[in-house]
Every structure is written in structure tokens, then in C-alpha cells.
Design a protein around this motif. Structure first.
Motif, short mmCIF file in Angstrom:
data_model
loop_
_atom_site.label_atom_id
_atom_site.label_comp_id
_atom_site.label_asym_id
_atom_site.label_seq_id
_atom_site.Cartn_x
_atom_site.Cartn_y
_atom_site.Cartn_z
N CYS A 195 -7.09 23.76 70.78
CA CYS A 195 -7.78 22.91 69.81
C CYS A 195 -8.56 23.84 68.88
O CYS A 195 -9.48 24.54 69.33
CB CYS A 195 -8.73 21.94 70.51
N ALA B 188 -18.60 12.73 79.56
CA ALA B 188 -17.41 11.89 79.38
C ALA B 188 -16.55 11.87 80.64
O ALA B 188 -16.03 10.82 81.03
CB ALA B 188 -16.60 12.42 78.19
N ASP C 190 -12.73 21.38 66.42
CA ASP C 190 -13.43 20.12 66.20
C ASP C 190 -13.76 19.61 67.61
O ASP C 190 -12.87 19.17 68.34
CB ASP C 190 -12.51 19.15 65.46
N LEU C 191 -15.03 19.66 67.99
CA LEU C 191 -15.40 19.37 69.37
C LEU C 191 -15.16 17.91 69.75
O LEU C 191 -14.87 17.62 70.92
CB LEU C 191 -16.85 19.75 69.61
N SER C 192 -15.27 17.00 68.80
CA SER C 192 -14.96 15.60 69.10
C SER C 192 -13.47 15.44 69.40
O SER C 192 -13.08 14.71 70.33
CB SER C 192 -15.36 14.70 67.92
N MET C 193 -12.64 16.14 68.64
CA MET C 193 -11.22 16.11 68.91
C MET C 193 -10.91 16.74 70.26
O MET C 193 -10.12 16.20 71.05
CB MET C 193 -10.44 16.86 67.82
N PHE D 21 -20.40 22.10 73.80
CA PHE D 21 -19.29 21.28 74.25
C PHE D 21 -19.36 20.85 75.71
O PHE D 21 -19.05 19.69 76.04
CB PHE D 21 -17.97 22.03 74.01
N ARG E 1 -21.19 17.59 76.80
CA ARG E 1 -20.47 16.41 76.33
C ARG E 1 -19.23 16.17 77.19
O ARG E 1 -18.91 15.02 77.52
CB ARG E 1 -20.05 16.60 74.87
N LEU F 79 -12.74 16.87 72.84
CA LEU F 79 -13.15 15.94 73.90
C LEU F 79 -12.10 14.86 74.11
O LEU F 79 -11.75 14.52 75.24
CB LEU F 79 -14.50 15.33 73.54
N ARG F 80 -11.56 14.33 73.02
CA ARG F 80 -10.51 13.31 73.13
C ARG F 80 -9.26 13.87 73.80
O ARG F 80 -8.64 13.21 74.65
CB ARG F 80 -10.16 12.75 71.75
#
Length: 362
Positions: free
Chosen positions: A223, A158, A116-119, A151, A154, A121-122
Motif C-alpha cells: 500500500c 479496527a 494512504d493509511l485509511s486505505m 497506523f 488504528r 486499514l481497509r
């Protein structure tokens, strides 16, 4: 023997005292006066508690020779060095007593093709930017080639907003606008700063090989939404804490629910990971006999939850050579009226357990 962090003077001593240990401290020279003031407070607290002041002692000099003297002091049971590579290597080479090393944290996050790329990143942001100067901070991100194009831009955006400099491998550089090339000699480096290495890998196999070569056995994370890949990572990576969909910042006594710790051991013996009171405690064996037992003269049996000792001639070896025994059913004087019993071998392992003997008549 630790770095210039006065907080360690409080936390390390509290853990040592909780485990019943006295402690000799040699902190960094930059914090010498703070450490001296804190140890004075410890002495006041020890006196109020009816304990000897000598349970906490600060080496009264910042001379580096004091480190060597501690290494030669066989009165000590254990040395715990916390700090740079040079200090830890010196202690390991010179010590005449066991050493638990709190080495550098070259910590990786592997972003799998099914992440999960949003995860991801977090996790990367938390691991790198929350406290970049601590040993569980993230130092490198490994990205599967199938998700690198989606990825990495992004990640760069960030990280740039947080002031992080990216240093990338040749495969990652074309996907990043402001990254600089990573030198080959810095892949095993702990920055303790807002600097992050990025590498594109062909898959899990290459990620595992990279971590095995450059990791410091501190903390490693994956991840992914793929349980098969995750479990292979968890089983094969050699680190004191291995994480699945969690930040490297979790390798901490408080984060893991263990409370205060004296450091993160990157050695394997006798502790691995956060070292709390349990890791600073050893076993002392105590034996008591009511009839003057001699060696090889008895075996322990729990009969109806009561420990009893019997001479070994009432037992018959079963012949498989593993030092266990069974109770002959003909021995009526012991079996009669007993509802359950357990027999232990010499190492404390249960080798025979019987329950409901009366009901089953065996």
C-alpha cells in the motif's frame, strides 16, 4: 487430492471437464459422504451430456494409503494437492508424475511510508476478516517505521472490533495496547483464523527481505502512493500474485475475472497462480503436408495472408546464426505481384516482414 471442502468437488471437476480432462478425486474424510453424493450428480450430468461416467471418479476410501497409491499411479498426467503442508510435502516427495502444489498462503501487506493509511486499514481488514480460513487471507502486516505510530493504534482498534488477535514484534508492541509478542517460529505460519502478525520495518528493503524469507509465494501486497516503491515491490517480490493498493483476497479465479479455478498454484511450472481451464490444457502439435515434406526441407511464409511452403534453397542465410532468412530480391518469380509477406523461423517467430512491396518496389 484436497481438503474437506465439498465445493471443490464441483468447482475442480467443472474446470477439468471444460479443459477436456478426466479427473480422479480424493477428498477429505470429513466430507466423504457429501463428495460421494456430488459425484453421483456428476455421473447423471455426464450421462445426459453423452460423456462417460468414468470421466469423474471418486476414490472409494478415506484411507491415507490411497494418496500414496495415487502418487504411484503413472496413468495420471498431473497431481494437484490442496491442503496442509504435510499433505503437500507427502505428495511432492512420493509422486512419480508432475505435481502442481496449492500450498499455504503466508500473505503479507506492506504499509509504506507514503501509504494512504485509511486505505491500508481497509485492505488489512478485508484481507484478514472477510474469510480468515482461506488461502488468500492476510496473515501479516509490515509497517514502515515512519508511519507505525500513526497506523498501528488504528489497526489495533479496527481489528479488536472484529475479534482479531494481534501478535507483534518488539518494535510494534509498545505502540499496541493488547497485542501479544510474536514468537520467532510463527512468522511463516498460516493461521487460517482471526490472528494477525504485525512487524515494524525500517523500509522497503527490510520488507522485501522479510517476505523473501517467510512468504509462501502465494500473494503479497503493498500500500503506497509512491510509484517507484510500488514498482520495485511488484518486480522483486516472488509470488503468484503481487498487488499494489489492493487486498490479498484478489488472488482468486473469480476475482481476477478468470472464472472457476482448481486451486492457486504456488509452483512455477507449468502454472503460477489461479489454475483454470487454460492451465489444465496442453498443446498437441499437428503437421500436414501436401507434398511429403521431409525434415529441413521447407520454410513457412505467409504471402498475402495465405500460408505457403517453400524449399529452403530459395532463401539465403543472413549469417548471424539465429536460424532466420531473407528473401533475395532477385527471386522475381516469387516477389512479382505480392504486396506483403512474412517469414517465420522454426520456432514460429517472425524473422522478416515486408509490406507494400509493389509501392516501394522492394
Amino acid at each position: 487430492i484436497y481438503e474437506a471442502r465439498p465445493g471443490a468437488t464441483v468447482e475442480a471437476v467443472s474446470v477439468a471437464l471444460k479443459a477436456g480432462n478426466a479427473m480422479l478425486l480424493r477428498g477429505g474424510k470429513e466430507a466423504f459422504r457429501s463428495n460421494r453424493a456430488l459425484v453421483a450428480l456428476w455421473h447423471e450430468a455426464l450421462e445426459e451430456a453423452g460423456l462417460p461416467e468414468e470421466a469423474v471418479t471418486l476414490v472409494p476410501t478415506t484411507d491415507r494409503e490411497a494418496v500414496l497409491e495415487m502418487c504411484r499411479l503413472e496413468l495420471l498426467d498431473l497431481l494437484i494437492p490442496r491442503g496442509g503442508e504435510e499433505l503437500i510435502r507427502l505428495v511432492q516427495q512420493e509422486a512419480r508424475v508432475p505435481v502442481l502444489a496449492h500450498a499455504k498462503g503466508v500473505n503479507h501487506l506492506y504499509v509504506d511510508e507514503k501509504a494512504d493509511l485509511s486505505m491500508a486499514l481497509r485492505l488489512a481488514l478485508n484481507g484478514k476478516t472477510q474469510r480468515p480460513a482461506v488461502c488468500n487471507a492476510l496473515e501479516a502486516v509490515l509497517v514502515h517505521e515512519k508511519v507505525a505510530e500513526a497506523f498501528l493504534p488504528r489497526l489495533e482498534k479496527a481489528m479488536r472490533e472484529k475479534g482479531v488477535e494481534l501478535r507483534a514484534c518488539p518494535r510494534a508492541l509498545p505502540l499496541l495496547k493488547e497485542a501479544v509478542p510474536a514468537r520467532e517460529d510463527e512468522w511463516d505460519r498460516e493461521y487460517l483464523d482471526l490472528v494477525l502478525r504485525v512487524k515494524v520495518v525500517s523500509g522497503l528493503e527490510e520488507a522485501l527481505a522479510h517476505i523473501a524469507r517467510y512468504g509462501s509465494r502465494h500473494t503479497e501486497a503493498i500500500c503506497t502512493e509512491d510509484p517507484k516503491a510500488a514498482w520495485r515491490f511488484l518486480e522483486e517480490v516472488d509470488a503468484s500474485l503481487v498487488l499494489w493498493n489492493a487486498s490479498t483476497r484478489f488472488n482468486d479465479g473469480f476475482e481476477l475475472g478468470l472464472g472457476a479455478e482448481i486451486g492457486i498454484s504456488t509452483s512455477k511450472l507449468h502454472a503460477y497462480g489461479p489454475m483454470g481451464p487454460l492451465e489444465l490444457t496442453t498443446l498437441k502439435w499437428v503437421a500436414r503436408s501436401e507434398r511429403g515434406c521431409l525434415a529441413s526441407d521447407s520454410i513457412q511464409v505467409i504471402v498475402d495472408n495465405v500460408v505457403k511452403t517453400f524449399a529452403p534453397n530459395i532463401f539465403t542465410p543472413n549469417g548471424d546464426g539465429i536460424n532466420d532468412y531473407f528473401l533475395p530480391l532477385t527471386n522475381k518469380n516469387i516477389v512479382k505481384g505480392i504486396s506483403s509477406f512474412m517469414i517465420f523461423d522454426r520456432f514460429g517467430g517472425v524473422v522478416y516482414e515486408a509490406k507494400n512491396l509493389i509501392r516501394h518496389k522492394n
